[in-house]
Structures are given as C-alpha cells and as structure tokens.
Design a protein around this motif. Structure first.
Motif, short mmCIF file in Angstrom:
data_model
loop_
_atom_site.label_atom_id
_atom_site.label_comp_id
_atom_site.label_asym_id
_atom_site.label_seq_id
_atom_site.Cartn_x
_atom_site.Cartn_y
_atom_site.Cartn_z
N LYS A 158 0.80 -1.22 0.00
CA LYS A 158 0.00 0.00 0.00
C LYS A 158 0.83 1.27 0.00
CE LYS A 158 -3.80 -2.26 2.47
NZ LYS A 158 -4.61 -2.27 3.71
N ARG A 159 2.05 1.22 0.55
CA ARG A 159 2.87 2.43 0.68
C ARG A 159 4.01 2.49 -0.33
NH1 ARG A 159 -0.16 6.05 3.44
NH2 ARG A 159 -0.97 5.16 5.39
N LEU A 160 4.72 1.37 -0.46
CA LEU A 160 5.90 1.39 -1.34
C LEU A 160 5.56 1.17 -2.80
CD1 LEU A 160 8.59 -0.47 0.80
CD2 LEU A 160 8.04 1.97 0.70
N ALA A 161 4.54 0.34 -3.08
CA ALA A 161 4.19 0.07 -4.48
C ALA A 161 3.80 1.34 -5.24
CB ALA A 161 3.06 -0.96 -4.55
N PRO A 162 3.02 2.28 -4.66
CA PRO A 162 2.74 3.53 -5.39
C PRO A 162 4.00 4.33 -5.70
CG PRO A 162 1.14 3.22 -3.62
CD PRO A 162 2.21 2.18 -3.43
N ILE A 163 4.98 4.33 -4.77
CA ILE A 163 6.24 5.02 -5.04
C ILE A 163 6.97 4.34 -6.19
CG2 ILE A 163 8.45 5.74 -4.06
CD1 ILE A 163 7.16 5.76 -1.32
N ALA A 164 6.99 3.02 -6.16
CA ALA A 164 7.66 2.27 -7.24
C ALA A 164 7.00 2.55 -8.59
CB ALA A 164 7.63 0.78 -6.92
N LEU A 180 14.78 1.80 -2.00
CA LEU A 180 13.96 2.43 -0.98
C LEU A 180 14.26 1.74 0.34
CD1 LEU A 180 10.52 2.58 -2.85
CD2 LEU A 180 12.11 4.48 -2.50
N ASN A 181 14.54 2.53 1.37
CA ASN A 181 14.85 1.96 2.67
C ASN A 181 13.84 2.47 3.69
OD1 ASN A 181 16.49 0.46 4.60
ND2 ASN A 181 17.11 2.47 5.38
N VAL A 182 13.17 1.53 4.38
CA VAL A 182 12.16 1.88 5.37
C VAL A 182 12.81 1.94 6.75
CG1 VAL A 182 9.97 1.22 6.42
CG2 VAL A 182 10.37 0.77 3.99
N LEU A 183 12.68 3.08 7.40
CA LEU A 183 13.26 3.28 8.73
C LEU A 183 12.29 2.75 9.81
CD1 LEU A 183 14.70 6.87 8.20
CD2 LEU A 183 15.88 4.67 8.01
N PRO A 184 12.77 2.55 11.04
CA PRO A 184 11.93 1.97 12.09
C PRO A 184 10.64 2.74 12.35
CG PRO A 184 14.22 1.88 12.75
CD PRO A 184 14.18 2.67 11.48
N ASP A 185 10.61 4.07 12.09
CA ASP A 185 9.39 4.85 12.33
C ASP A 185 8.45 4.85 11.13
OD1 ASP A 185 10.85 6.38 10.59
OD2 ASP A 185 10.80 8.23 11.79
N VAL A 188 10.65 6.88 4.88
CA VAL A 188 11.33 6.24 3.75
C VAL A 188 12.52 7.07 3.28
CG1 VAL A 188 11.06 5.34 1.40
CG2 VAL A 188 9.16 5.20 3.01
N GLU A 189 13.60 6.37 2.99
CA GLU A 189 14.78 6.96 2.34
C GLU A 189 14.87 6.44 0.91
OE1 GLU A 189 17.91 7.31 6.09
OE2 GLU A 189 17.87 5.51 4.82
N LEU A 190 15.35 7.29 0.02
CA LEU A 190 15.61 6.91 -1.36
C LEU A 190 17.12 6.93 -1.60
CD1 LEU A 190 14.76 6.38 -4.34
CD2 LEU A 190 14.60 8.87 -4.61
N ILE A 191 17.65 5.82 -2.07
CA ILE A 191 19.08 5.71 -2.36
C ILE A 191 19.27 5.84 -3.87
CG2 ILE A 191 21.18 4.38 -2.02
CD1 ILE A 191 19.66 5.09 0.57
N VAL A 207 4.39 11.82 -2.36
CA VAL A 207 5.73 11.54 -2.88
C VAL A 207 5.94 12.16 -4.26
CG1 VAL A 207 7.34 9.71 -3.53
CG2 VAL A 207 5.93 9.44 -1.50
N ALA A 208 4.88 12.25 -5.06
CA ALA A 208 5.02 12.83 -6.41
C ALA A 208 5.53 14.27 -6.33
CB ALA A 208 3.68 12.78 -7.14
N LYS A 209 4.98 15.06 -5.41
CA LYS A 209 5.43 16.44 -5.25
C LYS A 209 6.86 16.49 -4.71
CE LYS A 209 0.87 18.49 -4.51
NZ LYS A 209 0.01 19.26 -3.56
N LYS A 210 7.18 15.58 -3.81
CA LYS A 210 8.54 15.55 -3.25
C LYS A 210 9.57 15.23 -4.33
CE LYS A 210 6.92 14.10 1.33
NZ LYS A 210 6.92 13.03 2.35
#
Length: 247
Positions: A158-164, A180-185, A188-191, A207-210
């Motif tokens: 639900k969260r990462l697939a839309p970003i992908a 994409l790296n998911v932090l404990p909280d 999300v980080e993008l590498i 995320v689109a605006k970001k």
C-alpha cells in the motif's frame, strides 16, 4: 400420377451437391488431427524486459509437467491443460493456446510485471507487482527497484508500491533510483544510483510532489554544487529542501 423424372433428378442432384459441400466445409474447418503431429511450438511472452519469465522458462515449465506438445499427435494435445498449467504459475496473468492446421501450437502468455524487489529484515524476500500483489521470490528477476528495512507486506503493497509505480513511470527517476529503505518509524529513504548521498522522503505520502521538488534541485542545485557535496538531502516538508553537508 405421373412422376416427373427430370425434375426428380435435378432435386437429387441438388441434394448430392449440397451434401458434398457440407462435408467439404466440415472437413476444412475440422482437419484430421489423427495423422498430424505437432511439428513446431511458438511461445510468445509479453514484456520480457520487466517480467520474470522467458520463452525458454515457459518451455521448461511445460516439459516438467509433460505437457510440451512438440512431436505429440495433435489429437492428444490439450489446449485447456496447457493453459491451466501456465495460469497456475504465480508469475502468469493469462495464457492462451491454439492449434493451426499445419501442426503448429501457439502459446501467447501475459505475465505479471514486478516493480519492487522487497528484501525485508523481518521476512523472506518477495516481489510486488504492478497491481500491488505479492509474488514469490525467484532467481529469474532482472534489475528491479529494491526495498529494504523492517516492514509488513501490507506496507510494501500500500505504501511502497505507489512510489515504485511513480519511479517506473518516469524516465529520469527510473534511471536514478536504486533503493527504498524503510526506517523503524515507517518513514522512507531513497538511495540514488549516482553519488553516495541519501534522499529522505519522510512519510510515504505526497511523494510525487517531493520527487518533483527534488528533480528541480538536481537540475538547478546539485549540477552546480556537485553530487558529492551533501551527505543527506531531505524533501520531507513542503516548499523546502534541507541538506546536510559531508563532514
């Protein structure tokens, strides 16, 4: 009562001709399969660049189940069995098989398109496809966007697939984004592929605006300041980009 033999003969002739034409059409539409052996198998797999299957892999799957039709009498080749065996594969969306009169069997396959390779620290590896469905891990995968960190499968869907999907649909980000790296909280980080900095996206919303704000920074900021100047770039908040220089 006088029989008109001439008229009767014409009627009989018409019946014979009609019967002959009917048999000829039936024989043409239903060729004799008993004497025909499958001489060629044509396998077409859509979207091989982004999918997990190739024609060679489809052939191997059918051979494992003894359904590969090459060299088999056409009357014993079941299109339904082949289609059922292929659609039972988790990487296949649909499969259509049909025969030709010259002894060929054609297989047209539409495969599921993975967009994210999830390598979580709390679960086994798996893929998420374009529809957000889970696919089991295989060694056949190509170069996919990777997701790491601790996450539930529902988060990846639900969260990462839309970003992908955003990244895959944009030529610039498709060439730039690597992980994409998911932090404990749950943020999300993008590498990126270029440079050794980390892009902090924050919560996986808007995320689109970001990404659009980050694209402009890449174009007008980093191209002048240099790719290696910053260690961390944050686009979490609207209308601002916060950069942390390398020590």
């Amino acid at each position: 009562m006088t029989i008109n033999w001439k008229q009767t003969l014409f009627v009989l002739a018409d019946i014979i001709v009609a019967a002959y034409l009917l048999l000829a059409i039936t024989a043409f539409n239903q060729p004799e399969e008993k004497a025909t052996v499958c001489s060629e198998v044509n396998i077409h797999v859509g979207d091989q660049q982004n999918g997990l299957l190739s024609p060679a892999e489809v052939k191997r799957l059918l051979q494992q189940q003894r359904l590969y039709p090459l060299g088999q009498p056409m009357q014993f080749v079941s299109m339904r069995d082949i289609e059922d065996a292929l659609t039972a594969n988790p990487y296949v969306e649909s499969a259509q098989c049909y025969k030709t009169q010259n002894g060929h069997v054609n297989i047209v396959l539409v495969q599921r398109q993975p967009i994210l390779h999830v390598m979580p620290s709390n679960d086994v590896q798996y893929y998420v496809d374009m529809q957000g469905d889970i696919l089991p891990h295989t060694q056949l995968a190509g170069n996919l966007l990777v997701a790491t960190g601790t996450m539930e499968r529902s988060y990846a869907q639900k969260r990462l697939a839309p970003i992908a999907r955003l990244i895959l649909g944009d030529q610039f980000w498709r060439s730039q984004a690597e992980q994409l790296n998911v932090l404990p909280d749950g943020t999300v980080e993008l590498i990126p592929r270029v440079g050794d900095n980390v892009i902090y996206l924050g919560p996986p919303v808007g995320v689109a605006k970001k990404l659009e704000r980050l694209r402009k920074f890449y174009k007008y900021g980093l191209c002048h300041a240099g790719w290696s100047r910053y260690q961390r770039i944050s686009v979490e908040f609207d209308n601002q980009i916060v950069c942390k220089r390398k020590s």
